[in-house]
Design an enzyme around this catalytic site. Sequence first.
Site, short mmCIF file in Angstrom:
data_model
loop_
_atom_site.label_atom_id
_atom_site.label_comp_id
_atom_site.label_asym_id
_atom_site.label_seq_id
_atom_site.Cartn_x
_atom_site.Cartn_y
_atom_site.Cartn_z
N TYR A 52 -2.51 6.18 -3.73
CA TYR A 52 -2.95 7.35 -4.49
C TYR A 52 -4.41 7.62 -4.17
O TYR A 52 -5.23 6.70 -4.11
CB TYR A 52 -2.78 7.10 -5.99
CG TYR A 52 -3.46 8.14 -6.86
CD1 TYR A 52 -2.96 9.43 -6.97
CD2 TYR A 52 -4.63 7.83 -7.56
CE1 TYR A 52 -3.58 10.39 -7.75
CE2 TYR A 52 -5.26 8.78 -8.35
CZ TYR A 52 -4.74 10.06 -8.43
OH TYR A 52 -5.36 11.02 -9.20
N SER B 131 -10.23 3.45 1.03
CA SER B 131 -10.51 4.07 -0.27
C SER B 131 -10.96 2.98 -1.24
O SER B 131 -10.37 1.90 -1.29
CB SER B 131 -9.28 4.80 -0.82
OG SER B 131 -8.18 3.91 -0.96
N GLY C 151 -5.92 2.06 5.28
CA GLY C 151 -4.83 2.69 6.02
C GLY C 151 -5.43 3.25 7.30
O GLY C 151 -6.30 4.12 7.25
N CYS D 35 0.80 0.34 -2.31
CA CYS D 35 0.89 -0.30 -1.00
C CYS D 35 2.22 -1.01 -0.78
O CYS D 35 2.34 -1.91 0.05
CB CYS D 35 -0.28 -1.27 -0.78
SG CYS D 35 -1.89 -0.46 -0.95
#
Length: 223
Positions: free
Chosen positions: A75, A164, A151, A180
């Site tokens: 997210y 992030s 990522g 994840c």
Amino acid sequence: MTMQLRWLNGQPDYTLIWQAMQDYTNTRHADSPDEIWLLEHPAVYTLGQAGKAEHILNAHAIPIVNTDRGGQVTYHGPGQLIAYCLIDLRRQGLYVREYVAKLETAIIQTLAHFGIASERKENAPGVYVRGDSVRNTHYAPDEFVKIAALGVKIRNGRSYHGLSLNVDMDLRPFDGINPCGYAGLGTTDMRSCGQTVSLEQVGQVLSLQLKHQFSATTEKAYE
């Protein structure tokens, strides 16, 4: 080699930034500078290239984007610092595993700067704090709780996407997914660990740590 640091103002749409990263990666040449893009996104779930839709439990009204990065579902939303890292790994002499380790180290050192102890978890990329670091929570003292996700995508030896770091955000959307790809994995942010700081403060420290990891001078641009 100069590293270009870009602060992208507002909350740019995920798909627009994703396309811009691809464009830069596809058109850069041997002398193109590496770039770090710092920003926050509006609320969005992103599913990695091999991601499984069943890890999205309840999206509510949050859009879902299928993307080409590695990893499962995560997210992004306001209060989360994104650092997209456009790095020429061949020029740096890095393999993917080494590159990922440098991203994690930059996050760990950034959190340490703000007094938060964090660590890696074997076979689970990202950065974690222990449950006893999280205030007003049900987590067990030694439980791993995720505070930052990774990522990445490598094309022709050059990376895009990135990391992030949860700074000060509404964490409830993480309840709508298996973060994840791990059912029951807890997530937290820096505020919940007792540090209330701005995204810009965290971004300044993180950019210096990334610069150190990739041994480059940094030019700054605001957009």
